[in-house]
Design a protein around this motif. Structure first.
Motif, short mmCIF file in Angstrom:
data_model
loop_
_atom_site.label_atom_id
_atom_site.label_comp_id
_atom_site.label_asym_id
_atom_site.label_seq_id
_atom_site.Cartn_x
_atom_site.Cartn_y
_atom_site.Cartn_z
N HIS A 258 -1.81 6.73 26.67
CA HIS A 258 -3.07 6.96 25.96
C HIS A 258 -2.78 7.05 24.47
O HIS A 258 -2.14 8.00 24.00
CB HIS A 258 -3.72 8.25 26.46
N LEU A 259 -3.24 6.07 23.71
CA LEU A 259 -2.95 6.00 22.28
C LEU A 259 -3.83 6.96 21.48
O LEU A 259 -5.05 6.96 21.63
CB LEU A 259 -3.16 4.58 21.76
N SER A 260 -3.20 7.73 20.61
CA SER A 260 -3.97 8.59 19.71
C SER A 260 -4.53 7.79 18.54
O SER A 260 -5.57 8.15 17.97
CB SER A 260 -3.10 9.73 19.20
N GLN A 261 -3.86 6.71 18.16
CA GLN A 261 -4.33 5.78 17.14
C GLN A 261 -4.00 4.36 17.59
O GLN A 261 -3.02 4.15 18.32
CB GLN A 261 -3.68 6.04 15.77
N GLY A 262 -4.79 3.41 17.16
CA GLY A 262 -4.54 2.01 17.49
C GLY A 262 -3.91 1.27 16.34
O GLY A 262 -3.56 1.83 15.31
N GLY A 263 -3.76 -0.05 16.52
CA GLY A 263 -3.15 -0.86 15.48
C GLY A 263 -3.21 -2.32 15.83
O GLY A 263 -3.87 -2.74 16.79
N SER A 264 -2.50 -3.13 15.06
CA SER A 264 -2.50 -4.58 15.26
C SER A 264 -1.35 -5.05 16.14
O SER A 264 -1.34 -6.21 16.57
CB SER A 264 -2.41 -5.28 13.90
N ALA A 265 -0.38 -4.20 16.38
CA ALA A 265 0.78 -4.53 17.21
C ALA A 265 1.35 -3.24 17.77
O ALA A 265 1.03 -2.14 17.30
CB ALA A 265 1.84 -5.28 16.40
N LEU A 266 2.21 -3.38 18.78
CA LEU A 266 2.86 -2.19 19.32
C LEU A 266 4.27 -2.51 19.79
O LEU A 266 4.66 -3.67 19.90
CB LEU A 266 2.02 -1.54 20.41
#
Length: 420
Positions: free
Chosen positions: A61-69
């Motif tokens: 469960h991500l607390s923040q998202g983004g463009s890549a991981l």
């Protein structure tokens, strides 16, 4: 002392870990290649189960998202090498092991689809483009071809999935069909990073079961909710997304482990948590994460119950604070909370701990600030006990309502002040 990062020695992994230069995000001067840890689950030992030619699908469960991981695969407690022959990530449908159509991405490690992680080591995958949002669930799937006992975090407070023994590689399956077994632990994967220049950094919550999430599925008598992310650290993460201004967004990573102490040498400590003390595991569970700007330390309740003195606990806090400060990371303290089972001497020690913490409201200058959970959850009539409306019944852990109340008193400006 455990080394800062006992990462698998693959030369090509270093290149994959490098943060690329790039244009700044729209709200900050941070580069486009800015990475932060968005989810974590600290390993605490080996599972009692053995994986044999199986696939594991973990819901993070991500607390923040983004463009890549990118993900961290860990073999901290293994006595044999861990072989991973294939790995994928994809957005979870949120109902079972299924992945949202069109979001499945294959992972590589130093440009290769397979990796072997030595005993006591960890490895980060290469970055993979996948657009994610704050509070999204990401399914991380790993295929283990041989036989190995996986490293685990014992309490996931949600359901994860495993295919049958001998079933082979199912990491590219979008459907949930192959993942017939459910588990309530987290195996193999211990962190997920996201690339996002608009997130200033990561706050790590660090402690025992009161951080790990015990009680966070309890919604009242006869009521239980699993997999709904209602630990106080989860509520804090949602508050940050909703309330923190642009440029001050932060990720939250939970590094709690059930049953652990801050100090070493507590005379009544269980042998099962030896080596998992706050002073012992700081490097691998906090400093090895990325973009860490602050740590909320909530340790001491188990130390008192295990016979440690106030002096021992304060010394351990000071050690943790000092190492965080040396790494340029702020330390915030949750002073020790109430337990009805404490003896009179334990409560005297708890008073000493509170006095140290309250000195200048900064642990006599050793920490950056206090978070007063005790004021929120204690019984106003019996202040050495938890408010009955919050107590799950063991006098130690608190329910969902209390987790929400704890998160609500945390000062967000205190957390992001000076973070850039």
């Amino acid at each position: 002392m455990i080394s800062l990062r006992k990462t698998l020695a693959l030369a090509s992994v270093g290149a994959a870990m490098a943060v690329p230069a790039g244009a700044a995000g729209p709200h900050t001067g941070r580069p486009a290649g800015h990475w932060v840890t968005s989810w974590s689950a600290s390993q605490q030992g080996l599972s009692g189960s053995t994986l044999t030619d199986q696939s594991v699908r973990t819901i993070t469960h991500l607390s923040q998202g983004g463009s890549a991981l990118r993900i961290r695969v860990q073999n901290q407690f293994g006595s044999t090498a861990l072989a991973v022959d294939a790995a994928t990530v994809g957005l979870s449908t949120g109902t079972d092991a299924a992945v949202v159509d069109g979001t499945l991405r294959r992972l590589t490690f130093g440009g290769r689809p397979a990796v072997t992680v030595a005993p006591g080591a960890d490895v980060w995958s290469d970055a993979v483009p996948l657009t994610t949002r704050a509070q999204q669930d990401v399914a991380v799937s790993l295929y283990v071809p041989g036989s190995v006992r996986p490293g685990e975090h014992g309490a996931a407070f949600r359901t994860n999935y495993v295919s049958p023994a001998g079933s082979g590689n199912h990491v590219a399956d979008r459907a949930a069909t192959a993942f017939t077994r459910t588990i309530t632990s987290t195996w193999l994967v211990s962190a997920v990073d996201v690339r996002n220049p608009d997130v200033a950094g990561t706050i790590v919550t660090y402690g025992s079961s009161v951080v790990d999430g015990e009680g966070s599925t309890n919604c009242g008598p006869g009521c239980s909710r699993t997999g709904t992310n209602e630990r106080w650290s989860d509520v804090l993460a949602r508050r940050i997304v909703a309330e923190a201004p642009a440029g001050h967004q932060l990720a939250v990573a939970n590094a709690g482990i059930n049953g652990t102490m801050s100090a070493t040498g507590c005379p009544n400590a269980s042998a099962g948590v030896a080596g998992l003390e706050g002073v012992t595991r700081l490097d691998r569970d906090v400093l090895a994460l990325h973009g860490v700007k602050g740590v909320i330390v909530y340790y001491g309740t188990n130390d008192l119950a295990a016979g440690c003195t106030a002096e021992q606990i304060i010394d351990s806090w000071k050690t943790i604070f000092g190492r965080l400060h040396a790494a340029g990371i702020k330390a915030f303290l949750v002073p020790t909370t109430a337990r009805p089972g404490y003896t009179d001497q334990m409560n005297r020690y708890r008073w000493d701990l509170g006095t140290y913490a309250a000195t200048f409201n900064t642990c006599a200058g050793d920490c950056a600030g206090l978070i007063l959970f005790d004021q929120v959850i204690k019984d106003p009539v019996r202040p050495n006990a938890i408010n009955p409306a919050y107590d799950v019944g063991d006098g130690i852990h608190v329910n969902i309502a209390a987790q929400q109340a704890e998160a609500q008193i945390i000062s967000l400006p205190m957390l992001y002040s000076g973070v850039s």
